[in-house]
Design an enzyme around this catalytic site. Structure first.
Site, PDB file in Angstrom:
ATOM      1  N   GLU A  13       0.832  -1.214   0.000  1.00  0.00           N
ATOM      2  CA  GLU A  13       0.000   0.000   0.000  1.00  0.00           C
ATOM      3  C   GLU A  13       0.858   1.252   0.000  1.00  0.00           C
ATOM      4  O   GLU A  13       0.444   2.293  -0.502  1.00  0.00           O
ATOM      5  CB  GLU A  13      -0.874   0.035   1.254  1.00  0.00           C
ATOM      6  N   GLY A  21     -10.529  -7.573   8.121  1.00  0.00           N
ATOM      7  CA  GLY A  21     -11.542  -8.606   7.941  1.00  0.00           C
ATOM      8  C   GLY A  21     -12.917  -8.002   8.176  1.00  0.00           C
ATOM      9  O   GLY A  21     -13.128  -7.295   9.164  1.00  0.00           O
ATOM     10  N   MET A  46      -5.624  -5.169  13.246  1.00  0.00           N
ATOM     11  CA  MET A  46      -4.648  -5.361  14.312  1.00  0.00           C
ATOM     12  C   MET A  46      -3.927  -4.085  14.787  1.00  0.00           C
ATOM     13  O   MET A  46      -2.982  -4.188  15.561  1.00  0.00           O
ATOM     14  CB  MET A  46      -3.604  -6.406  13.860  1.00  0.00           C
ATOM     15  N   GLU A  47      -4.331  -2.919  14.295  1.00  0.00           N
ATOM     16  CA  GLU A  47      -3.576  -1.712  14.646  1.00  0.00           C
ATOM     17  C   GLU A  47      -4.419  -0.482  15.018  1.00  0.00           C
ATOM     18  O   GLU A  47      -3.980   0.356  15.824  1.00  0.00           O
ATOM     19  CB  GLU A  47      -2.661  -1.284  13.472  1.00  0.00           C
ATOM     20  N   ASP A  87     -10.939  -9.818   3.531  1.00  0.00           N
ATOM     21  CA  ASP A  87     -11.424 -11.168   3.853  1.00  0.00           C
ATOM     22  C   ASP A  87     -12.601 -11.029   4.793  1.00  0.00           C
ATOM     23  O   ASP A  87     -12.915  -9.926   5.233  1.00  0.00           O
ATOM     24  CB  ASP A  87     -10.285 -11.976   4.510  1.00  0.00           C
TER      25      ASP A  87
END
Ligand code: SAH
Length: 255
Positions: free
Chosen positions: A17, A83, A191-192, A215
């Site tokens: 990215e 996700g 996760m961040e 996902d």
């Protein structure tokens, strides 16, 4: 919305990215600090610092603190993948977070479930103006883009972060059901985000983030994720950030 005197930090979760942004950086200067690479320069004339968050809450918090303390950024904008766990949130859609909660924060019974100890805070809100600008950048920047035969939907809502790549239907149901039980309705897991939100909150800095849905955090998530990152996430990030920078330029005197 963002300070004219201080650069804007653009944090990416993944190298794929960031690559497109570094390519377009004017006057690019690479600085190594805290074992990380930071890129200073300008995008379309807007002073920016680009960095990779690294993966997980602690890594992202370290990167954010370095951006603020060492590089003096005035706001942090984050692009990444996540996700999808909201009912209508499909692979290829994007989620702009309005709030961030840590789904693995549990100091109960000492503190209420999900509350960040000693802060009285559970979900931390994104900066409303920055988040609005990101939504606009997604709508305009992704015009004409299709994923799996449909135009990406732009969702806004709660994002849940934790130190865990969530890839199982049962695990997702457990995380989502427990959050719901406590009055939180998450659209995406990653996760961040909540870590960056917390650091920005502590420093009084505006923060907003967008996540492309890679996902559905189910049993095929680990297989869906790398393909999406390679083929789609980098394109989304480039288009969204290009539009976002244009919006920022329009909303303040040119630097
Ligand atoms: N293989 C990757 C590691 C990715 S970890 C690499 O080597 O770079 C997953 C990243 O995508 C994290 O940044 C996280 O924020 C996000 N993510 C995407 N889908 C996720 C999911 N189902 N659960 C948790 N995080 C997810």
């Amino acid at each position: 919305m963002i300070s004219a005197a201080r650069p804007l930090a653009i944090l990416s979760a993944l190298a794929e990215e960031q690559a497109g942004l570094v390519d377009q950086l004017q006057g690019a200067q690479r600085v190594t600090h805290a074992g990380r690479e930071f890129w200073q320069g300008a995008l379309d004339g807007l002073p920016v610092v680009l960095a990779l968050s690294r993966i997980g809450k602690v890594a992202a918090a370290t990167t954010s603190a370095a951006l603020i303390e060492r590089f003096g950024v005035g706001a942090i904008v984050f692009t990444g993948v996540a996700g999808g766990v909201g009912r209508n949130v499909q692979v290829g859609d994007v989620v702009v977070g309005t709030g961030y909660v840590q789904h693995d924060m549990d100091a109960s019974p000492l503190f209420p479930r999900y509350q960040i100890p000693l802060t009285g805070q559970t979900a931390i809100g994104a900066d409303a103006a920055l988040a609005r600008a990101l939504v606009f950048a997604c709508v305009v920047g992704l015009q004409g883009v299709q994923h799996a035969g449909r135009a990406p939907m732009v969702h806004q809502g709660l994002v849940a972060s934790g130190d865990r790549f969530v890839n199982g239907q049962e695990e997702t149901a457990r995380i989502v059901d427990t959050l719901r039980l406590h009055g939180h309705e998450p659209l995406a897991v990653e996760m961040e985000g909540a870590a960056v939100a917390q650091v920005c909150h502590d420093y009084g800095l505006p923060f907003a983030a967008v996540r492309a849905i890679s996902d559905r955090a189910d049993d095929t998530a680990h297989a869906d994720f790398p393909v999406f990152v390679r083929d789609v996430a980098s394109v989304y990030a480039r288009r969204i950030i290009a539009e976002f920078v244009r919006t920022c330029q329009d909303s303040q005197p040119r630097l």
